[in-house]
Design a protein around this motif. Structure first.
Motif, mmCIF file in Angstrom:
data_model
loop_
_atom_site.group_PDB
_atom_site.id
_atom_site.type_symbol
_atom_site.label_atom_id
_atom_site.label_comp_id
_atom_site.label_asym_id
_atom_site.label_seq_id
_atom_site.Cartn_x
_atom_site.Cartn_y
_atom_site.Cartn_z
ATOM 1 N N LEU A 345 5.102 13.693 2.264
ATOM 2 C CA LEU A 345 5.596 12.763 1.832
ATOM 3 C C LEU A 345 6.113 12.680 0.404
ATOM 4 O O LEU A 345 7.097 11.951 -0.185
ATOM 5 C CB LEU A 345 4.430 11.213 1.925
ATOM 6 N N LEU A 357 -7.478 16.300 -1.900
ATOM 7 C CA LEU A 357 -8.783 15.508 -1.191
ATOM 8 C C LEU A 357 -8.124 15.144 0.236
ATOM 9 O O LEU A 357 -6.851 14.950 0.533
ATOM 10 C CB LEU A 357 -9.115 14.301 -2.011
ATOM 11 N N ARG A 359 -8.179 12.061 2.768
ATOM 12 C CA ARG A 359 -8.657 10.746 3.025
ATOM 13 C C ARG A 359 -8.550 10.389 4.432
ATOM 14 O O ARG A 359 -7.517 10.737 5.366
ATOM 15 C CB ARG A 359 -7.811 9.616 2.280
ATOM 16 N N MET A 420 -5.050 11.386 5.473
ATOM 17 C CA MET A 420 -3.998 11.514 4.326
ATOM 18 C C MET A 420 -4.377 12.686 3.082
ATOM 19 O O MET A 420 -5.576 12.689 2.988
ATOM 20 C CB MET A 420 -3.932 10.204 3.927
ATOM 21 N N VAL A 422 -4.419 13.654 -0.283
ATOM 22 C CA VAL A 422 -4.491 13.259 -1.668
ATOM 23 C C VAL A 422 -4.379 14.134 -2.940
ATOM 24 O O VAL A 422 -5.527 15.043 -2.867
ATOM 25 C CB VAL A 422 -5.505 12.008 -1.901
ATOM 26 N N ALA A 424 -5.708 15.410 -6.075
ATOM 27 C CA ALA A 424 -7.110 15.270 -6.719
ATOM 28 C C ALA A 424 -6.799 14.787 -8.289
ATOM 29 O O ALA A 424 -7.744 13.928 -8.648
ATOM 30 C CB ALA A 424 -7.932 16.353 -6.668
ATOM 31 N N ILE A 425 -5.812 15.144 -8.897
ATOM 32 C CA ILE A 425 -5.797 14.814 -10.071
ATOM 33 C C ILE A 425 -4.869 13.526 -10.222
ATOM 34 O O ILE A 425 -5.229 12.602 -11.140
ATOM 35 C CB ILE A 425 -4.766 15.878 -10.888
ATOM 36 N N THR A 426 -3.827 13.409 -9.684
ATOM 37 C CA THR A 426 -2.696 12.093 -9.891
ATOM 38 C C THR A 426 -3.158 11.135 -9.050
ATOM 39 O O THR A 426 -2.804 9.829 -9.111
ATOM 40 C CB THR A 426 -1.321 12.656 -9.878
ATOM 41 N N GLY A 427 -3.828 11.402 -7.838
ATOM 42 C CA GLY A 427 -4.266 10.229 -6.848
ATOM 43 C C GLY A 427 -3.323 9.998 -5.917
ATOM 44 O O GLY A 427 -3.186 9.265 -4.962
ATOM 45 N N ALA A 428 -1.988 10.843 -6.113
ATOM 46 C CA ALA A 428 -0.972 10.331 -5.300
ATOM 47 C C ALA A 428 -1.158 10.785 -3.929
ATOM 48 O O ALA A 428 -1.839 11.621 -3.522
ATOM 49 C CB ALA A 428 0.374 11.405 -5.816
ATOM 50 N N SER A 429 -0.346 9.937 -2.818
ATOM 51 C CA SER A 429 -0.317 10.302 -1.529
ATOM 52 C C SER A 429 0.414 11.316 -1.158
ATOM 53 O O SER A 429 1.631 11.152 -1.149
ATOM 54 C CB SER A 429 -0.230 9.072 -0.676
#
Lengths: 509, 301
Positions: A345, A357, A359, A420, A422, A424-429
């Protein structure tokens, strides 16, 4: 409000509902429609036409369209596509790059239109939109028929688990409402759908601009005896109406009332649960009995898929957010490794050195190793070995987790098989996807599969079933159940899908 | 196949799911409470999501000091009745500068007292997530809004940096300086809000019900003279009219509709049959083309 007061309220409500005019009553369910196709196929016009014909549009919205003086292509009719406009930037560019949500009610039902772009560079948008859909409308231009793009779309729908597909063969007016043209496209469509796991695939000839077979039967195509589009959509089952299924309850959070109540809050993602049932935590294997199903409207005796509830257990088995409750026989795998199909994505490509990560519905798990194995070509459905993956790619990946997580195989129990990725640093999907195989051991999953073949199932467990749409659904239900049981017993297993609905048409194989 | 479930039950369950996800994933959430019907439903859903516990977050009201008096009374009573913490924030600098909705353009007024006020409050208390009652059916730019809507540092909303959402997976992991607006009612429509209020027997601000009220007709819209700060201009006069409001905001910017609907059932019946969508009554949206999208980029909601 106390539980008692809440109960009283709901009794009062029953009295009101009985006397209220029809418009004030609850509707019978919600159906989410994904519309995919390109601007050229007349997609916006079709959706606009549906809204114009079938829904309770406000007069100022209608007036806006009339007043603009804009006309639908090749006609004198208002430009229905105006009902769909979105962000300013997109309006200026004249393209749809993001998913837009639109709502309309017929007399008995809520429809949610999820409008997603069709071009290849927006595969990710379409996949994310499709993940919410109950029914997908694939739009093609009757002059062009089924194109490569249609194949790509069907593949994406199948990947994210859409089970019902309508091929809207638009612009029939431009081919003289020819039955031959339609039948040829319909046959191509059937051939295309053959390899996917759809339960229902229907082709409808229509003209969005003139309204033929959109919400009224077309008199220009007497040879077509099937339903018009809206009629077909009104028959589609609503979300939350599926019966049965294997019980899954992903725990979102723990609720306490400051005294002795400790409730596991969550939404039942599949199956049902009743007071007195024994439930098991997939990761620890510990079981307990349900003593109370709490909601603010009062306690329930049982609850089913889609309901948001809080479960109180007879003993504290130390579960919290991220746990998935099931029956003890049919537990999800406490997975250490997962094989997945991912839609990438993010504009930022996969980086083997980055931290990711995983999810799941309610869990967030560190990934210890993440390997791209191959990329899928959606037009040919063939895979090519690759270790790289970027935006809009569909990848086959192998993921090892830092700890176990409860994960199902998506084709068997969909929601607890969704994933999903993710950053780990920016949290972006970064990517969304589905588990295709999982394993409780940390070594290779998916290898040494036991395959429940179509033939094996058709000759045994599913011998009494025909190839009708309903039976196809039942075929898959039984096959899934068998696979879940085998998997819970430690067997690595896969299912071969059943053939598509046999309605007497030549499948084109 | 069983019978289809009620669509309101489905929407309610979805909203509860979103509330629980957000409460579990964010460090310090707050519920943006703006007193109107959407906030009424939002708060009710929050109470359901955490029952028998109280919602684990406070309510925040950004008070422009120009809300209808009935709204303020309703707000205070609601917080008291449900035993919830209520934070009321006013942009004191803006008020000191004398910014008001009568002498200033709606866009300046909204920016200073609402947008800046909201940012101040979120920064002051360090909230990383704010629940709002926005719905995708309200306006074209909201039709593409996410359930978890991310804001960069400075609360800026960038349409191109929104995270894709799939299935029921909600990714609330924040990057540096990011915060999020959470919209549990994304998939509700205006009619659903009314149907639900009726079904659940929720109390709403009395201004939603028709009553004789002092009004001034201005630019073809009916305004209510809620206090002496709004005075008739030359050629205008204050006339008692039977009116109600379809949306509630700052009283000099909120147009009334003439109506005889004195109880909720009649209001809902009128709404269901309404000929215009609700935001017609909210004057700020007419300010400029693409108004709402621009406000969002600046941080208004």
């Amino acid at each position: 409000m106390t539980a008692q007061a809440a109960l009283k309220t709901s009794t009062l409500h029953a009295a009101t509902a009985a006397s209220a005019p029809a418009a004030l009553r609850d509707l019978n369910g919600i159906v989410h429609l994904l519309t995919c196709g390109s601007v050229d196929d007349g997609k916006s016009t079709l959706i606009g036409r549906l809204l114009w014909d079938a829904s309770d549009l406000y007069e100022d919205q209608r007036e806006n369209v009339r007043r603009s003086g804009r006309k639908a292509a090749d006609s004198d009719l208002p430009d229905f596509s105006m009902l769909l406009d979105g962000l300013v930037a997109e309006r200026e560019q004249g393209i749809t790059i993001d998913i837009a949500w639109k709502y309309f009610d017929t007399e008995t039902r809520r429809f949610v239109i999820i409008d997603s772009p069709g071009h290849e560079q927006y595969t990710r948008n379409m996949a994310s939109g499709a993940s919410f859909a109950d029914v997908a409308i694939l739009l093609v231009d009757a002059r062009a028929g089924v194109k490569k793009q249609t194949k790509r779309h069907a593949a994406i729908l199948d990947l994210v688990g859409v089970k019902r597909v309508v091929l809207a063969v638009n612009k029939m007016d431009l081919v003289g409402y020819s039955e031959d043209v339609f039948r040829k496209i319909e046959a191509d469509f059937r051939t295309l759908c053959w390899k996917f796991g759809f339960w229902d695939a229907t082709a409808i000839p229509l003209s969005a601009v003139y309204g033929d077979n959109v919400s009224t039967k077309s008199s220009a195509m007497p040879w077509y005896t099937g339903p018009h589009l809206l009629e077909h959509l009104e028959k589609a089952p609503s979300r939350g109406s599926a019966e049965g299924g294997t019980f899954r309850f992903p725990v979102q959070t723990v609720l306490r009332d400051g005294q002795d109540f400790r409730g596991l809050a969550g939404t039942i993602s599949s199956g049902s649960v009743a007071v007195g049932d024994s439930v098991t935590d997939a990761l620890s294997g510990r079981s307990a009995k349900v003593v109370r199903i709490a909601t603010m409207n009062g306690d329930l005796k049982s609850a089913t898929s889609g309901q948001a509830i809080a479960l109180q257990l007879d003993v504290d088995i130390d579960v919290s957010r991220g746990a998935v409750l099931s029956t003890s026989e049919m537990r999800p795998v406490a997975a250490q490794t997962v094989e997945a199909r991912l839609v990438w994505l993010s504009e930022t490509a996969f980086d083997p050195r980055a931290g990711y990560l995983l999810r799941t519905v309610t869990d967030l798990v560190p990934i210890s190793s993440f390997e791209i194995k191959a990329l899928l070509d959606l037009e040919t459905m063939s895979s090519h070995p690759s270790t790289k993956c970027g935006v809009n790619d569909i990848a086959v990946a192998r993921i090892s987790l830092g700890r176990s997580a409860a994960i199902d195989v998506f084709s068997e129990i969909s929601e607890t098989g969704t994933l999903m990725i993710v950053d780990a640093i920016t949290g972006a999907s970064m990517a969304g996807g589905v588990a295709t195989a999982d394993n409780a051991k940390s070594d290779a999953p998916g290898d040494g599969h036991f395959i429940l073949t179509r033939e094996m199932l058709a000759n045994g467990l599913c011998r009494d079933l025909s190839l009708s749409a309903n039976d196809r659904e039942e075929f898959m239900r039984r096959a899934n159940e068998a696979a879940i049981l085998l998997r819970a017993a430690g067997v690595s297993v896969a299912i071969e899908p059943p053939p598509l609905v046999d309605d007497g048409m030549d499948p084109g194989l | 196949m069983t019978a289809s479930p009620s669509h309101l039950d489905l929407l309610e369950a979805e909203s509860i799911h979103i509330f629980r996800e957000a409460a579990a994933q964010f460090r310090k959430p707050v519920l943006m409470y703006s007193i109107g019907k959407d906030s009424t439903v939002l708060l009710h859903l929050a109470r359901k999501a955490f029952f028998p516990q109280k919602p684990p977050f406070p309510l925040l009201h950004v008070d422009t000091t120009w809300k209808f008096r009935d709204m303020i009374a309703f707000r205070d009573k609601t917080a008291r009745d449900f035993g919830l913490d209520l934070i009321v924030h006013k942009n004191q600098e803006g008020l000191k500068q004398g910014i008001n909705p009568i002498d200033y353009s709606p866009s300046i007024y909204t920016d200073v007292l609402k947008t800046q006020g909201l940012k101040q409050a979120l920064d002051k208390y360090g909230f990383d997530a704010a629940f709002g009652g926005a719905r995708r059916d309200e306006e074209a730019s909201r039709a593409k809004e996410r359930v978890f809507s991310f804001r960069a540092a400075g609360h800026r909303w960038d349409p191109r940096k929104q995270r894709p959402e799939m299935w029921r997976l909600l990714n609330g992991r924040l990057g540096m300086g990011e915060s999020v607006r959470v919209f549990p009612m994304s998939n509700w429509t205006e009619k659903d809000v009314w149907r639900y209020i009726l079904r659940e027997k929720l109390d709403v601000v009395p201004l939603y019900l028709a009553k004789d009220r002092p009004t001034i007709e201005r630019n073809g819209q009916l305004l209510m003279q809620d206090d002496e700060r709004l005075q008739p201009k030359e050629g205008e006069k204050v006339v008692m009219r039977k009116i109600r409001f379809r949306t509630l905001g700052c009283y000099p910017l909120t147009a009334a509709v003439a109506s005889d609907a004195e109880d909720l059932e009649s209001v809902v019946a009128e709404t269901i049959n309404a000929q215009t969508s609700e935001r017609v009554g909210r004057l700020i949206d007419h300010d400029q083309s693409g108004a709402m999208e621009k406000k969002k980029q600046e941080g208004y909601f």
